[in-house]
Design an enzyme around this catalytic site. Structure first.
Site, mmCIF file in Angstrom:
data_model
loop_
_atom_site.group_PDB
_atom_site.id
_atom_site.type_symbol
_atom_site.label_atom_id
_atom_site.label_comp_id
_atom_site.label_asym_id
_atom_site.label_seq_id
_atom_site.Cartn_x
_atom_site.Cartn_y
_atom_site.Cartn_z
ATOM 1 N N ASP A 1 47.474 45.316 37.879
ATOM 2 C CA ASP A 1 47.360 46.772 37.720
ATOM 3 C C ASP A 1 48.710 47.454 37.923
ATOM 4 O O ASP A 1 48.789 48.552 38.451
ATOM 5 C CB ASP A 1 46.303 47.357 38.686
ATOM 6 C CG ASP A 1 45.999 48.824 38.416
ATOM 7 O OD1 ASP A 1 46.207 49.271 37.272
ATOM 8 O OD2 ASP A 1 45.587 49.527 39.364
ATOM 9 N N CYS B 1 30.782 51.956 44.509
ATOM 10 C CA CYS B 1 30.747 53.191 45.307
ATOM 11 C C CYS B 1 32.066 53.523 45.999
ATOM 12 O O CYS B 1 32.370 54.690 46.251
ATOM 13 C CB CYS B 1 29.656 53.100 46.376
ATOM 14 S SG CYS B 1 28.088 52.445 45.768
HETATM 15 CA CA CA Z 1 45.216 51.286 36.641
#
Ligand code: CA
Length: 737
Positions: A345, A651
């Protein structure tokens, strides 16, 4: 670091981007509004190009096309700063995150708040001129990875442009807020969102999108400012069949980028990612648009593109790259990939700054683009051709050796490729995220708000491959804290290293000074010729630092916290500094456990200061310090484990890791809803609170799992009692459950 030590240092996150002909200035025919001049937002490409000639304005998201976020205004300086005070405060309609940088032109401030609401404010008085609410639905709000935030507008020839969370790009009348045109820029059946600020150049307005955590294919689109007609689109990852899209990107994909992907894998069905959700910069000298491209979708490269490896043939272009595109046609010019075959990421969507640095032959000036993306390296590229001039770690990182090889590629460690229980630094939050940096051409320093050393364990296991979640990273969302369960405490998360304000010398490739913070996440920065750097932080402070030394010169308490970048402008000879307060976004929301105290659900505010300003800030809402469970403990180890897994997958991104809320959204542990099986099911299963952005999850998790999540939440509430951070209620008063 041994894996056992991980649990004392690890914290989880799962996140949650020479001018040719210019457009002729036009005189808007819009009527006079409030104190605004007759010509509102009379900004065109030429005016933004000359932004340095009118430092009393802030004409575009980054202050100028070069997006240095540096102002030559200097009446607020080291000698006068002690007289700086709040002049006016504007309270926005809705709470949740505030990330925008206001634009100020000809006495009017244009800015966005959460839910993509646009505000036009008299910059002198703070008086509202108009507001526009695009009425984003709760269902669309739930598509976001990272809260319903927005980073700002663009203005051009009497129009204000806003990227709306549900994928619209809209042109508003700058005088009235009336919608002039509205384009849906995405396939709204897919989890696309928009949080970034549009940019305008040469009669075009450009916007990207977000959604790589949930599975989309990234692109940027330029539209005609007047008609809203599509001018060009550039996809950042291949067409799923490697076929032409009829887009500006077709040629380079056929020539180069298609071959950097295998023919199978999740990218062919889930979009591949590469969303350009923040930094897009118009380079006036080279007449090109620079686009910061995001991470892969899913993150896990062995799921995304299983035929490939890290040998170099499967770099998955143009993930995590800086892309240069022809401003007129969108045709490919060059790219530099910061993180080949990203599996961490590590977006390269972070702010890009254009500047002239003495990096040419014999110290000659060279036009460069600078970026400090998530992966922890500070990049200096030649803006003309993308040549890598330097790449230096500006923060702790262990995914590479710290070196760049002779081909300009990072030397990735075998451990970081294999990810066998490795604690990777930085994690998905990045060493630097969207919080804008600034560059002062006089000090030669870049002021970077960093997140130091927030690590992550990327685990590819059965749970990852059988996860039930709209989030789609290809890693086990619960892995990072599963090991810690059920001893979940706040204490160890607070031992994490914080963020810093790093004054980076891009020529020397080293920091000039660093101001450390005890906690992660500090705000964007503004640099001025007053020799100051302004920045908000997570302790409710707005601070001015000496640009040369980092000395703290002045502090203003805010009611909320400021993550957004400040900006400055001048009216009637008086300099103003303005910043949005109000905190949200996934980094904030998920990290509730790492905070000293929850944030209060304060509304977003525009806080504007000037010398001699004497306005009062409102009193903060009371912190709810001591809470208690609203129901007896239910469930057993097995249901808690199941509940934890599903909570982590679905969540935590909003409600916080360990079910500990940051305060942005109510803490489920103390909620009466968590205490009641029927109320819980009505919301979590049936979507009773969809209008608020809390959709039902019955499409992916079953009744037993939904109830298991409730058991887990109550377990976490009682754990807080055990740990002494919550009060034990009278169990008799809780009634039968
Ligand atoms: Ca991202």
């Amino acid at each position: 670091m041994s894996y056992k030590n991980v649990i004392t240092t690890l914290f989880v996150t799962s996140l949650v981007a020479a001018c040719g002909d210019t457009d002729a200035p036009q005189t808007p025919t819009t009527p006079k509004v409030g104190d605004a001049p007759a010509s509102v937002a009379a900004v065109d490409t030429q005016r933004i190009m000359n932004a340095a000639q009118e430092p009393e304005m802030w004409l575009s998201y980054g202050g100028s096309y070069d997006e240095t976020r540096h102002s030559s205004l200097a009446s607020i300086n080291g000698d006068t700063i002690q007289d700086l005070g709040v002049d006016w405060v504007y309270e926005m309609d809705k709470p949740r995150g505030a990330e925008a940088t206001p634009i100020v032109v000809d006495g009017v401030m244009y800015v966005t708040g959460s839910w993509s609401v646009v505000y036009a404010i008299d910059a002198r008085t703070g008086k509202e001129l108009w507001t526009y609410d695009p009425e984003v639905s709760g269902e669309d709000a739930a598509k976001g990875c990272c809260d319903v935030v927005n980073r700002g507008v663009a203005v051009h020839n009497g129009k204000v442009f806003v990227g709306v969370f549900d994928g619209r790009l809209e042109a508003l009348d700058a005088a009235s807020g009336e919608v002039l045109w509205s384009n849906v820029t995405v396939d709204q059946s897919k989890p696309y969102t928009i949080t970034g600020a549009p940019r305008v150049f040469k009669n075009k307005v450009i916007i990207g999108n977000s959604g790589a955590e949930l599975g989309v294919r990234g692109y940027v689109t330029a539209y005609n400012v007047e008609s809203g007609d599509l001018e060009w689109r550039f996809y950042t990852v291949p067409n799923p069949n490697k076929e032409p899209d009829g887009a500006a990107s077709d040629a380079i994909f056929a020539e180069l980028a298609n071959d950097s992907w295998g023919d199978t894998g999740a990218w062919t069905t889930d979009g591949g990612g590469g969303t350009a959700w923040d930094s897009i910069v118009y380079d006036t000298v080279n007449d090109q648009v620079l686009v910061g491209v995001g991470n892969g979708s899913p993150w896990n490269a062995s799921i995304r593109d299983p035929e490939g490896d890290f040998g170099g043939a499967y770099d998955n272009l143009f993930l995590s790259s800086v892309l240069a595109l022809d401003a007129d046609t969108g045709a490919y010019r060059w790219h530099y990939q910061t993180t080949p075959r990203d599996q961490w990421d590590f977006t390269a969507t972070q702010q890009m700054v254009l500047a002239d640095l003495p990096l040419g032959e014999n110290g000659a000036s060279r036009r460069v683009v600078m970026q400090a993306p998530k992966n922890g390296f500070f990049y200096v590229l030649d803006a003309r051709d993308g040549e890598l001039l330097s790449a230096t770690p500006f923060s702790e990182q262990n995914w590479t050796t710290g070196e760049i090889d002779e081909n300009g590629r990072p030397v990735i460690t075998q451990e970081a490729i294999e990810l066998d229980n490795m604690v990777v630094v930085p994690g998905p939050t990045g060493a630097h995220n969207w919080h804008p940096m600034s560059f002062n051409p006089k000090t030669g320093l870049v002021y970077i708000p960093t997140n130091l050393a927030l690590p992550y364990v990327y685990v590819d296991n059965d749970a990852a491959r059988s996860a039930k979640s709209h989030w789609n990273t290809g890693y086990d969302s619960a892995s990072a804290w599963a090991y810690e369960f059920p001893k979940g405490t706040i204490a160890y998360t607070q031992t994490l290293d914080g963020g810093s304000l790093v004054a980076w010398d891009p020529v020397a490739g080293e920091p000039a000074w660093i101001v450390p913070f005890p906690q992660a996440f500090n705000g964007g920065t503004l640099s001025t010729d007053g020799g100051l750097v302004f920045q908000g932080n997570k302790r409710g402070e707005f601070v001015a630092y000496d640009a040369e030394t980092g000395e703290r010169m002045w502090t203003q308490r805010l009611v909320g916290d400021a993550a957004a970048a400040p900006m400055t402008y001048e009216l009637d000879g008086e300099q103003y500094v303005s910043v949005l307060s109000g905190w949200g976004n996934v980094s904030m929301m998920i990290y509730g456990a790492a905070l000293e105290k929850p944030v209060t659900p304060e509304p977003g505010r525009i806080v504007t200061m000037k010398l001699g300003g004497k306005a009062e800030l409102p009193s903060p809402l009371d912190y709810l310090v001591v809470e208690s469970p609203k129901a007896p403990l239910v469930g057993d180890a097995e249901t808690w484990q199941l509940g934890m897994q599903r909570f982590a997958e679905n969540c935590q991104f909003c409600h916080g890791a360990y079910a500990i809320s940051s305060g942005v959204i109510p803490d489920l542990r103390w909620s009466g809803i968590s205490a009641n099986e029927d109320s819980w099911a009505a919301i979590v299963r049936d979507g009773a609170l969809t209008d608020n952005g809390m959709v039902g999850f019955s499409d992916i998790i079953d009744d037993e799992e939904i109830e298991a999540i409730r058991h887990y939440v109550l377990r976490q509430a009682w754990l807080a009692v055990e740990n002494g951070t919550a009060d034990a209620p009278e169990v008799a008063a809780l009634g039968d459950q």
